[in-house]
Design an enzyme around this catalytic site. Sequence first.
Site, PDB file in Angstrom:
ATOM      1  N   GLY A  29       0.803  -1.216   0.000  1.00 55.46           N
ATOM      2  CA  GLY A  29       0.000   0.000   0.000  1.00 55.46           C
ATOM      3  C   GLY A  29       0.838   1.270   0.000  1.00 55.46           C
ATOM      4  N   GLY A  34       5.513   3.805  -8.944  1.00 58.36           N
ATOM      5  CA  GLY A  34       6.181   2.506  -9.104  1.00 58.36           C
ATOM      6  C   GLY A  34       5.145   1.395  -9.099  1.00 58.36           C
ATOM      7  CG  HIS A  35       3.066   0.532  -5.438  1.00 56.05           C
ATOM      8  ND1 HIS A  35       3.278   1.625  -4.636  1.00 56.05           N
ATOM      9  CD2 HIS A  35       3.601  -0.522  -4.788  1.00 56.05           C
ATOM     10  CE1 HIS A  35       3.914   1.243  -3.537  1.00 56.05           C
ATOM     11  NE2 HIS A  35       4.124  -0.047  -3.592  1.00 56.05           N
ATOM     12  CE  LYS A 147      13.029   1.335  -3.985  1.00 54.96           C
ATOM     13  NZ  LYS A 147      12.129   0.735  -2.997  1.00 54.96           N
ATOM     14  CG  ASP A 148      11.704  -4.108  -3.527  1.00 55.04           C
ATOM     15  OD1 ASP A 148      12.119  -3.835  -2.410  1.00 55.04           O
ATOM     16  OD2 ASP A 148      10.847  -3.404  -4.117  1.00 55.04           O
ATOM     17  CE  LYS A 182       7.722   8.732  -8.960  1.00 60.55           C
ATOM     18  NZ  LYS A 182       6.835   9.853  -8.733  1.00 60.55           N
TER      19      LYS A 182
END
Length: 281
Positions: A29, A34-35, A147-148, A182
């Site tokens: 959330g 990015g999401h 990103k991860d 982000k």
Amino acid sequence: MKILKSISEVRRVVNNNKNKQIGFVPTMGFLHEGHLSLIKKAREENELVFVSIFVNPTQFGENEDLDSYPRDLERDSNLCLNAGVDYIFLPNANEMYGENFSTFVQVDKLREGLCGKSRPVHFNGVCTVVTKLFNIVKPNKAYFGEKDAQQLAIIKRLVKDLNIDVEIIGCPIVREEDGLAKSSRNSYLSERERIEARVLSMGLKKCKALLESGERDVQALKKVIEEEINKAESSKIDYIEIVDSESLQEVETVKNKILVAIAVFIGKTRLIDNFTFEGEK
Ligand code: AMP
């Protein structure tokens, strides 16, 4: 768009849509672009799009930011609605981890280096919740951010090893105008820290330029990042690593595809960033 809070409701929807291709974006959330880039891709490639919003307690260590993690459901649901999401799965911790919960999923080796060193319980929590979410939503495709990078490598290993029937799609890092990746955690930064946080992406940019100019010495490549990060008064380096992008093992020379990954505290906020680079075969 519907918000579903129970596993049984999700199961009902999934069972009623057996012939439809389901795309799934797991999140914690406090959504940002990015999401939204993951959701957009899921929307383009699937008939039904599920987004989960769950701040997963098992992936936070004892002294980490579980309680203070930013939350804004109203804003998140508006963003999801506008992005064409069909269902938000919004369980609480009790729904996900009922009484006597005792099963954890662990991906060895890949979880040990990089973020695993300073966050020893993190990836077991991630793997456990993602496995549960896959079993509940039964997606055809699931979308994760580069990103991860370590998380993405681990999830790919997990679905292969446990024969989970889902295609994992990696999506590029979305950045702020000044280069900062982000992140929901950027909201913790003070005004000054926000400016100083540029050193992460600046350091990586300089490292990439050095690689492109032919530098292959890993120490020299790490040093250029370190120097840039140390320019920020509020920075403290957790790690700067150059690893093989698949095995996540440290490399001595730049061969095949490498991952340059960093984690840096800016004040109290721990930020991560990375890029990949194709070295010589
Ligand atoms: P989170 O809510 O932080 O757990 O992130 C949910 C998903 O969004 C993960 O797959 C992340 O890798 C992805 N994500 C987070 N930030 C970004 C970003 N800046 N660019 C692309 N994907 C991202």
